[in-house]
Design a protein around this motif. Structure first.
Motif, PDB file in Angstrom:
ATOM      1  N   LEU A 149      -0.029  -1.302 -91.243  1.00 21.34           N
ATOM      2  CA  LEU A 149       0.168  -0.246 -90.253  1.00 21.34           C
ATOM      3  C   LEU A 149       0.410   1.109 -90.906  1.00 21.34           C
ATOM      4  O   LEU A 149      -0.145   2.129 -90.458  1.00 21.34           O
ATOM      5  CB  LEU A 149       1.341  -0.609 -89.343  1.00 21.34           C
ATOM      6  N   ASP A 150       1.219   1.134 -91.968  1.00 23.96           N
ATOM      7  CA  ASP A 150       1.499   2.427 -92.600  1.00 23.96           C
ATOM      8  C   ASP A 150       0.455   2.826 -93.635  1.00 23.96           C
ATOM      9  O   ASP A 150       0.572   3.883 -94.269  1.00 23.96           O
ATOM     10  CB  ASP A 150       2.911   2.432 -93.214  1.00 23.96           C
ATOM     11  N   ASP A 165       2.021  -8.023 -80.262  1.00 25.34           N
ATOM     12  CA  ASP A 165       2.584  -6.687 -80.437  1.00 25.34           C
ATOM     13  C   ASP A 165       2.093  -6.050 -81.736  1.00 25.34           C
ATOM     14  O   ASP A 165       1.770  -4.857 -81.773  1.00 25.34           O
ATOM     15  CB  ASP A 165       4.111  -6.747 -80.439  1.00 25.34           C
ATOM     16  N   GLU A 166       2.047  -6.830 -82.808  1.00 19.96           N
ATOM     17  CA  GLU A 166       1.560  -6.311 -84.086  1.00 19.96           C
ATOM     18  C   GLU A 166       0.086  -5.926 -83.992  1.00 19.96           C
ATOM     19  O   GLU A 166      -0.326  -4.880 -84.511  1.00 19.96           O
ATOM     20  CB  GLU A 166       1.765  -7.357 -85.186  1.00 19.96           C
ATOM     21  N   ARG A 168      -1.560  -5.058 -81.274  1.00 14.64           N
ATOM     22  CA  ARG A 168      -1.705  -3.876 -80.416  1.00 14.64           C
ATOM     23  C   ARG A 168      -1.326  -2.607 -81.177  1.00 14.64           C
ATOM     24  O   ARG A 168      -1.986  -1.570 -81.053  1.00 14.64           O
ATOM     25  CB  ARG A 168      -0.835  -4.028 -79.173  1.00 14.64           C
ATOM     26  N   ALA A 169      -0.254  -2.682 -81.960  1.00 15.66           N
ATOM     27  CA  ALA A 169       0.177  -1.508 -82.724  1.00 15.66           C
ATOM     28  C   ALA A 169      -0.893  -1.094 -83.729  1.00 15.66           C
ATOM     29  O   ALA A 169      -1.174   0.101 -83.900  1.00 15.66           O
ATOM     30  CB  ALA A 169       1.492  -1.809 -83.437  1.00 15.66           C
ATOM     31  N   LEU A 170      -1.499  -2.046 -84.385  1.00 12.48           N
ATOM     32  CA  LEU A 170      -2.541  -1.727 -85.360  1.00 12.48           C
ATOM     33  C   LEU A 170      -3.794  -1.210 -84.678  1.00 12.48           C
ATOM     34  O   LEU A 170      -4.449  -0.290 -85.162  1.00 12.48           O
ATOM     35  CB  LEU A 170      -2.856  -2.969 -86.201  1.00 12.48           C
ATOM     36  N   ARG A 171      -4.128  -1.787 -83.510  1.00 10.30           N
ATOM     37  CA  ARG A 171      -5.294  -1.286 -82.771  1.00 10.30           C
ATOM     38  C   ARG A 171      -5.066   0.160 -82.350  1.00 10.30           C
ATOM     39  O   ARG A 171      -5.964   1.005 -82.470  1.00 10.30           O
ATOM     40  CB  ARG A 171      -5.566  -2.161 -81.545  1.00 10.30           C
ATOM     41  N   ALA A 172      -3.859   0.445 -81.878  1.00 10.41           N
ATOM     42  CA  ALA A 172      -3.538   1.810 -81.463  1.00 10.41           C
ATOM     43  C   ALA A 172      -3.615   2.794 -82.626  1.00 10.41           C
ATOM     44  O   ALA A 172      -3.886   3.980 -82.442  1.00 10.41           O
ATOM     45  CB  ALA A 172      -2.151   1.853 -80.828  1.00 10.41           C
ATOM     46  N   ALA A 173      -3.382   2.277 -83.842  1.00  9.95           N
ATOM     47  CA  ALA A 173      -3.446   3.133 -85.031  1.00  9.95           C
ATOM     48  C   ALA A 173      -4.858   3.240 -85.597  1.00  9.95           C
ATOM     49  O   ALA A 173      -5.045   3.835 -86.661  1.00  9.95           O
ATOM     50  CB  ALA A 173      -2.505   2.587 -86.100  1.00  9.95           C
ATOM     51  N   ARG A 329      -7.531  -4.079 -92.162  1.00 11.41           N
ATOM     52  CA  ARG A 329      -7.910  -3.061 -91.180  1.00 11.41           C
ATOM     53  C   ARG A 329      -9.424  -2.887 -91.213  1.00 11.41           C
ATOM     54  O   ARG A 329     -10.076  -3.149 -92.227  1.00 11.41           O
ATOM     55  CB  ARG A 329      -7.224  -1.739 -91.497  1.00 11.41           C
TER      56      ARG A 329
END
Length: 522
Positions: A149-150, A165-166, A168-173, A329
């Protein structure tokens, strides 16, 4: 390309260390576990003082634990890999070596002493130029997704599947669909194995007995059919992936007990080492970390016993089975990362994964006889149905079993779906490759099974339909490559369950299509 920064071992680069303080040197395979006073770090070797004298240990074989361990400056690497310590310490060093060998290169592995390993790939068998560098940071599963993610890591290692949740967070990024086949790769399977001292007479435990032991309700081996000695329970730290996986299995729909075991271990190798030395101990480790400890056969609520071996792990019929994943990613995958990911899911990597102690995805073949556990259970079940449709189906399966061997390839389906799951899609390609080299005239039968929900006859039809669906998928994937193979289907519904159907986990294991192959094949 964004270079990853990480520590690298170099005698000239470490800053300060408290000389003559105690440190522990540990290897991922459990062969090294030394405690002594830190003396020096020189030529990529730790030097420690022990009762045996001053020992020199290569940093490529161990990690250093303790406040006196040297602190290193940071350097760059082309590709950063982060996450699960089970994968990072237990599998990655050998994978890097195998990856280098596949390119006629040599991998120079440097351990930073902080759970990190840097692999420098040198071309021409180690005599050429550097062709790439990979840094592996072995921490925990959560770190795999945080590092993706970072943007720190190109590849994340995890002994569990990514959470919604993980993802979704990565997709949003902007990382893409993390569960697509191009971003989620199953590289191996691992069984969580209950282990005791080799001299312990207890070789089989039920889930109720395990619950009792790991909740503190059962405290003496005599309560389990063993000697009159207190049980020393060893567990992993709460919130680690191994702890959560094991306790979720024992207390799936119940609150986990507030029980303090006699020992808390930092990693699987420590568990196996302690259990091997303590005749009263019991613990749990990954399949790769059994070492000399004695594995325990598990008996579920329905009385079905499963032994932790490679075949039961490959078929995912052993109750405490988990998949080992690599994630990436979609928006920053470069050529060095892609090359490594392609290697780890190839057949070429199977031997390396097996050598590391994990269970690769390669296909193995097992004879089916009327003396094995499943056939014996079926014969007992058939005696309950002297007449009737159920008895005929069981007897039909018993007649067919000795005529075919079983392959470890086993297809399962997503809950509430007729689609093969993510493991099945990978196995499909391997099965095509395996059958492509089989002799002409080989007969392969796709054999369907269901859970016990619903009417028996309806389940028989459903199992046959799913077997047909898998056959169609194989033909589509193979094209004309398997024209020399005779393929058929069979369906036995809910007979021969591999797991207990009292939970969704057990029902999902039973919803499967096995692959049987004629004994005339080689």
């Amino acid at each position: 390309m964004t270079a990853a920064t990480a520590a690298i071992v170099s005698g000239a680069m470490f800053a300060t260390a408290a000389v003559a303080d105690e440190v522990t040197l540990k290897s991922a395979d459990g062969t090294v576990n030394l405690v002594g006073e830190f003396i020096d770090f020189k030529d990529d070797n730790y030097i420690i003082r022990t009762a045996l004298g001053d020992l020199r240990v290569s940093a490529s074989r161990v990690r250093c634990e303790g406040e006196a361990c040297p602190v290193f400056e940071t350097v760059s690497a082309d590709v950063a890999i982060a996450g699960s310590d089970a994968i990072g310490l237990g599998m990655m060093p050998l994978l890097m070596t195998g990856f280098a060998s596949s390119m006629d290169a040599d991998a120079e592995l440097t351990n930073t002493g902080d759970g990190e390993t840097r692999a420098t790939l040198i071309g021409d068998g180690g005599f050429g130029d550097e062709i790439g560098s990979y840094l592996v940071r072995a921490t925990n599963d959560n770190d795999a997704f945080a590092a993706l993610l970072d943007g720190y890591a190109k590849v994340g290692m995890s002994s569990r599947r990514i959470t919604k949740d993980e993802a979704r967070a990565l997709r949003a990024a902007g990382a893409g669909n993390m569960v697509s086949p191009n971003q989620e790769r199953i590289v191996a399977v691992d069984s969580m194995v209950g282990v005791t001292h080799p001299s312990n007479d207890v070789s089989e435990l039920s889930i109720e007995q395990l619950r009792g032991v790991f909740s503190g309700q059962i405290t003496n081996w005599s309560e389990l059919g063993g000697p009159d000695r207190a049980i020393n329970v060893l567990a992993r730290e709460p919130d680690t992936a191994s702890y959560e996986f094991f306790m979720d299995y024992l207390f799936e729909d119940e609150e986990k007990p507030q029980f303090l075991p006699q020992g808390i271990a930092d990693d699987d190798q420590e568990v196996s080492n302690v259990v091997y030395l303590d005749r009263n101990a019991i613990g749990y480790v990954g399949y790769a970390f059994q070492r000399g400890a004695k594995p325990v056969t598990l008996v579920n609520e329905c009385g079905i016993a499963t032994t932790p071996d490679a075949f039961s792990a490959k078929t995912e019929e052993y109750a405490l089975n988990r998949r080992m994943y690599l994630y990436n990613r979609a928006d920053n995958l470069d050529e060095p990362s892609q090359a490594f990911l392609d290697f780890v899911v190839s057949e070429e990597a199977d031997g390396v994964i097996g050598k590391s102690g994990f269970i690769d995805l390669g296909i193995v073949r097992r004879e089916q006889t009327l003396e094995d556990g499943r056939a014996v259970a079926l014969q007992q079940e058939a005696s309950n149905y002297a007449v009737g449709f159920e008895g005929e189906v069981i007897r039909e399966m018993l007649e067919e079993m000795p005529e075919h061997d079983r392959l470890s390839t086993t297809f399962r389906f997503r809950t509430g779906s007729s689609k093969i799951d993510e493991r099945g899609m990978l196995d499909m390609q391997r099965l095509v490759e395996f059958l492509d080299s089989a002799p002409s005239g080989t007969e392969v039968t796709f054999v369907g099974f269901t859970d016990s929900v619903g009417a028996f006859e309806a389940n028989r039809r459903l199992s046959l339909g799913r077997a047909g669906a898998v056959l169609d998928e194989v033909r589509t994937a193979a094209g004309d490559r398997l024209d020399h193979i005779r393929m058929a289907t069979a369906g036995f519904g809910e007979v021969a369950p591999s797991a207990c159907t009292v939970s969704e986990r057990g029902r999902s294991i039973n919803r499967r299509v096995e692959v049987w192959i004629s004994e005339s094949a080689t």
